[in-house]
Design an enzyme around this catalytic site. Structure first.
Site, short mmCIF file in Angstrom:
data_model
loop_
_atom_site.label_atom_id
_atom_site.label_comp_id
_atom_site.label_asym_id
_atom_site.label_seq_id
_atom_site.Cartn_x
_atom_site.Cartn_y
_atom_site.Cartn_z
N SER A 87 0.82 -1.22 0.00
CA SER A 87 0.00 0.00 0.00
C SER A 87 0.85 1.27 0.00
O SER A 87 2.01 1.26 0.43
CB SER A 87 -0.90 0.03 1.23
N1 SAH Z 1 -0.19 -5.53 3.95
C1 SAH Z 1 0.56 -5.76 2.74
C2 SAH Z 1 -0.18 -5.34 1.48
C3 SAH Z 1 -1.12 -6.35 1.13
S1 SAH Z 1 -1.83 -6.39 -0.45
C4 SAH Z 1 1.91 -5.10 2.77
O1 SAH Z 1 2.21 -4.37 3.72
O2 SAH Z 1 2.67 -5.34 1.84
C5 SAH Z 1 -3.12 -7.50 -0.02
C6 SAH Z 1 -2.67 -8.90 0.30
O3 SAH Z 1 -3.81 -9.61 0.73
C7 SAH Z 1 -2.10 -9.66 -0.89
O4 SAH Z 1 -0.85 -10.15 -0.59
C8 SAH Z 1 -3.11 -10.78 -1.10
O5 SAH Z 1 -2.55 -11.97 -1.58
C9 SAH Z 1 -3.69 -10.95 0.30
N2 SAH Z 1 -5.00 -11.60 0.35
C10 SAH Z 1 -6.04 -11.47 -0.54
N3 SAH Z 1 -7.07 -12.23 -0.13
C11 SAH Z 1 -6.70 -12.82 1.03
C12 SAH Z 1 -7.34 -13.73 1.92
N4 SAH Z 1 -8.57 -14.20 1.69
N5 SAH Z 1 -6.66 -14.12 3.01
C13 SAH Z 1 -5.40 -13.69 3.26
N6 SAH Z 1 -4.74 -12.85 2.44
C14 SAH Z 1 -5.38 -12.41 1.34
#
Ligand code: SAH
Length: 236
Positions: A88
């Site tokens: 993000s």
């Molecule tokens: N917090 C992260 C950014 C995350 S982007 C950082 O600091 O880099 C969103 C993430 O959520 C992605 O890696 C994606 O694979 C994950 N995601 C999507 N659906 C999900 C689910 N049902 N359970 C766990 N993770 C999930």
């Protein structure tokens, strides 16, 4: 022959010194970019919590982005981390972290580990962070990175965040970094009394919401509008 050998040793020493000096300069450059990011993107937009600002100051965001984006690590936008996912925008990380109102005693659940950056920031502000990632490769590399950098109060699990982490519940704070159409019931059930959920919710036009659990009731506040990757449904 003898003569050239005589020169090789001091020359290589000089090269080593030069390259480590470059490394130090590079770190300094990145540190000043991080400071600039804090002032120009985070404080200027109203994030004031000094604990949050200090945590953002400490976490080396450039170590969480893919190498090819190193130069953009402190810029004002999200960045790709592979597998169609993103780390993000720095301001959004700061804003969401501030909304969590952490004082250092909390057990936090994060859904969407991604690069591990948000988890690292949370780990400096709470007691323990549990984070779930659905894409195995991302979860594995984030876990390795967090360990390598010494964020020892973070536990990463590969799994489906829609289910939460029942074994570790209740949580004081639950933060979602991928957007579900609505907050999953399992997560509401795993939030402790007095707890806070911070999450983007919706499909295309998403609201960033804050939910608080007071005397068993949930109150909801819309903070702003955001654009996150959608939360993926697990296979089972
Ligand atoms: N917090 C992260 C950014 C995350 S982007 C950082 O600091 O880099 C969103 C993430 O959520 C992605 O890696 C994606 O694979 C994950 N995601 C999507 N659906 C999900 C689910 N049902 N359970 C766990 N993770 C999930």
């Amino acid at each position: 022959m003898k003569r050239s050998k005589k020169f090789i040793f001091p020359l290589s020493l000089l090269l080593i010194c030069f390259s480590s000096l470059c490394g130090i300069n590079r770190e300094k450059d990145l540190e000043s970019l991080r400071e600039k990011m804090i002032r120009g993107q985070i404080e200027s937009r109203g994030v004031r919590n000094s604990r949050v600002i200090n945590a953002i100051r400490k976490v080396e965001r450039h170590k969480f982005v893919p190498k090819q984006y190193l130069d953009e690590a402190y810029e004002d936008h999200p960045l790709p981390i592979g597998h169609d996912q993103t780390i993000s925008q720095p301001y959004i990380v700061a804003l969401m972290t501030e909304l969590c109102e952490l004082n250092g005693t909390e057990r936090v659940l994060e859904i969407g580990t991604g690069s591990g950056y948000q988890a690292a920031v949370l780990s400096l502000l709470s007691k323990e962070v549990f984070t779930i990632e659905i894409i195995q490769a991302l979860g594995k590399s984030a876990a390795e990175k967090l360990k390598e950098l010494g964020y020892n109060n973070v536990t990463v699990k590969i799994g489906d965040g829609y289910k939460g982490w029942a074994d570790k519940a209740p949580f004081d704070v639950i933060i979602l970094t991928a957007s579900p159409p609505e907050i999953p019931d399992a997560l509401l059930a795993q939030l402790g009394e007095g707890g806070i959920i911070v999450a983007p919710v919706g499909d295309y036009n998403q609201e960033l919401i804050k939910i608080e659990r007071v005397n068993g009731n949930f109150t909801k506040e819309t903070v702003t509008y955001v654009r996150f990757v959608p939360m993926i449904h697990g296979k089972d």
